[in-house]
Design an enzyme around this catalytic site. Structure first.
Site, PDB file in Angstrom:
ATOM      1  N   GLU A  43      32.654  42.244  51.244  1.00 10.64           N
ATOM      2  CA  GLU A  43      32.610  43.962  51.448  1.00 10.64           C
ATOM      3  C   GLU A  43      31.006  44.494  51.497  1.00 10.64           C
ATOM      4  OE1 GLU A  43      33.986  45.901  47.799  1.00 10.64           O
ATOM      5  OE2 GLU A  43      34.256  47.774  48.804  1.00 10.64           O
ATOM      6  N   LYS A 116      39.347  52.228  53.444  1.00  8.12           N
ATOM      7  CA  LYS A 116      39.804  51.745  51.895  1.00  8.12           C
ATOM      8  C   LYS A 116      40.534  52.935  51.276  1.00  8.12           C
ATOM      9  CE  LYS A 116      37.564  49.742  47.769  1.00  8.12           C
ATOM     10  NZ  LYS A 116      36.167  49.207  47.215  1.00  8.12           N
ATOM     11  N   CYS A 153      38.818  45.377  48.596  1.00 10.31           N
ATOM     12  CA  CYS A 153      38.366  45.117  47.200  1.00 10.31           C
ATOM     13  C   CYS A 153      39.394  45.806  46.162  1.00 10.31           C
ATOM     14  CB  CYS A 153      37.019  45.834  47.145  1.00 10.31           C
ATOM     15  SG  CYS A 153      36.014  45.210  45.437  1.00 10.31           S
TER      16      CYS A 153
END
Lengths: 296, 296
Positions: A43, A116, A153
Site C-alpha cells: 500500500e 479503498k 488494507c
C-alpha cells in the site's frame, strides 16, 4: 490447471521517493525475471506511510490517475510484459483524495482501479483525514491473467468486501497493505494482532474458495509529529491457496520478494466440494445493510 | 472482567440413544462440577449423525420442542444451575423438521431456540432431505450468562451469519457441529479441510471481536446404506478468544470434555482497538443480498 505466477514485493520506504521507486523497479524486475506474470506492491508504495500525522501539506504527495506513476510503472509493465498492481495516493480534484489501487495491464495500459472503501482512523493511522471513502464499489478488475479482486488494507478485515468481490467474479483476492505495530502495544499483544490479521484473511479464502495475496510494508517509520515512537510495519506478506492454507510467507522484519505459483482453476474443484455459495440465505441477510440491529 | 466458564462436551455416539444420553449427562455433570456456567453439546447429540443416508423412517427420531429432550435436559440444567445448549432434531409438524439448537436457562426453562439456517447437502451429509431451512433468522438468545449467538454447523462457513449475530448483540458465537472426513478424501486433504474449518471460524472471531465456541462430535460412524465406508468425525472442538486466538482445543480422535474461561467483557476493549463495526460500508453492501452478481 491454470498456474498464475504472482510476484510479491515487500519493502521498507524512506523519505526519498526517487529511491523508493528505484528499489520498487529493481524488485519488480527481479520478480519478472523469475517468471512472475502478476506483481503486487504494498500500500502507498511510493512514499512513507504519511498518515501517522494529520498535515494538509502532505496532500502534495497525491497525484492524478492517469499520472506520473501510472506512466512510469506502465512503461515498466509493458517492457516486462507483466500485470502490475499499484497502490497510489490519488488526487481526483482539489479536496478529494483517495487511497487507490491501480491495475496496469501488460501492454502498459490501465486495466482498472479500485478506491479503498473502508477507511480506518486510529492513533498513527489517521486515514480518515486524507482519504475520501471509495465510490467505485467492490468490482474485480478484468485482466489478461484473470479477474483480480483488488482491495486495500483495512478492507481486509471485512468479510463483506471479500464476499462481494467473490460474488462479482473475482478469481483471486489481493490486498496491498501497510499495517504495523504501535509502540504502546506490547510485543505479545502485537503478535496476537498480527496473527489475527492473517487469520481473518485466511478466513476469506476459505469462505470464498479463493486464493489471497497480501503484500505489506516492513521496517520502522518515525512519527513526524513526534507524538509517538512511530510504527514498526509487520511485513509477513503472504499468499494462501483456496482453503486458507499458507503457500508463502515473507519475514516480519526484513525486505524480501518472492514468486508464488497459484492454480487459479482450483476454485471450481474446491467450491464443488464445499458449495457455500449455493446455500447462502439471501432472503435473511437484510440486516447486513444496517449499522446495528437494536433490540425491539 | 466478566469471566464465563464454558463447558465443552465432545462425544462419539452409537445407535443406543439411551446410552448416548447417559454419557451426555455424565459429561455435563463433570463440566458443572468443574465450575462450568454454560455447557455446549455437539450437533444432534442424542443420536448418530443419521444424515449419511436418505431414509424417511429416520424422521421418527425427531421430537417436538418442548418435548422429551428439553424436559430431561431442562431438569438437569436446573439441578446443576447451568445454562445448556442443546442440538435437537425438531418435529414441528408432519413434513416440517428442523435442525434446531435449544438454549436451556439455569432454572430449566427454554431461553430460546435457533433453527439452522444454512442447510448442506453433500455425499454423506444429506441434510436437505431432512431439514427444512430455519425461519427464525439470526437472533442471539438472551440468557443469564449473556447473549448467546447460537448457530449450527454449516452456518459456521458463512461470515454473514456470524456478522448478523454480532450486529444483533451476540456476546459469544456458539456452533454445535458434526463434521468429519469422507473416506474418499485423502488424509492430507482432510487435514487441509480441518484446518480450513477452524480458520474460517477464527476469522469470524477476529472480524467481530467475539469469542467462538465450537463443539464437534468425534469417532467413526458407519454408513447404514453401505454406499460408503462411513464418516470419521474430526473432534477438534475448540474455543477462541476475541481475536481468533485458540484458548482450548480437544483431540481429533477421542472423546473429551473441558471447561474454558472466557472474559466476555473483553469485546469492548478489542473493538475499541479495532473498530471494524464503525467503518462498515452499509451503503455499498446491497450485492450481499444477491445470489451472484453477473456481468452485463
Amino acid at each position: 490447471m491454470r498456474i498464475l505466477k504472482v510476484g510479491i514485493v515487500q519493502q521498507s520506504c524512506g523519505n526519498d521517493i526517487q529511491a523508493n521507486n528505484q528499489k520498487l523497479e529493481k524488485n519488480i524486475r527481479e520478480c519478472a525475471s523469475r517468471g512472475a506474470q502478476l506483481v503486487v506492491l504494498q500500500e502507498l508504495h511510493n512514499s512513507v506511510y504519511f498518515c501517522q500525522t494529520e498535515d494538509a501539506a502532505l496532500c502534495n504527495l497525491a497525484e492524478p490517475i492517469p499520472g506520473p506513476s501510472t506512466e512510469r510503472f506502465g512503461a515498466l509493465a509493458k517492457e516486462l510484459g507483466i500485470v502490475l498492481v499499484l497502490s497510489l495516493f490519488e488526487r481526483r480534484t482539489p479536496g478529494i483524495y483517495h487511497n487507490t489501487a491501480v491495475v496496469i495491464e501488460k501492454d502498459g495500459s490501465i486495466a482498472g482501479k479500485y478506491r479503498k472503501m473502508h477507511i480506518p482512523d486510529d492513533p498513527c493511522f489517521y486515514e480518515k483525514f486524507y482519504f475520501t471513502p471509495g465510490d467505485l464499489g467492490f468490482k474485480p478488475i478484468k485482466t489478461s491473467v484473470g479477474m483480480l479482486g483488488v482491495l486495500v488494507c483495512w478492507d481486509q478485515w471485512y468479510p463483506e468486501a471479500a464476499r462481494l468481490m467473490s460474488l462479482a467474479g473475482a478469481e483471486i483476492l489481493i490486498y496491498p497493505t501497510a499495517i504495523g505495530g504501535v509502540g504502546t502495544d506490547s510485543k505479545d499483544e502485537q503478535k496476537v494482532q498480527r496473527q489475527a490479521w492473517q487469520l481473518v484473511q485466511r478466513g476469506h479464502s476459505v469462505a470464498n474458495g479463493l486464493p489471497v495475496i497480501t503484500v505489506n510494508r516492513v521496517g520502522h517509520e518515525d512519527d513526524p509529529s513526534g507524538a509517538t515512537i512511530g510504527l514498526d510495519f509487520w511485513g509477513t506478506s503472504f499468499a494462501t491457496g483456496h482453503q486458507g492454507e499458507i503457500l508463502a510467507e515473507l519475514p516480519c522484519d526484513s525486505e524480501a520478494n518472492t514468486v508464488v505459483e497459484i492454480d487459479i482453476d482450483r476454485t471450481e474443484y474446491v467450491r464443488r466440494g464445499w458449495p457455500f455459495l449455493r446455500d447462502r440465505r439471501i432472503d435473511a441477510y437484510h440486516g447486513l445493510l444496517e449499522r446495528y440491529l437494536d433490540e425491539d
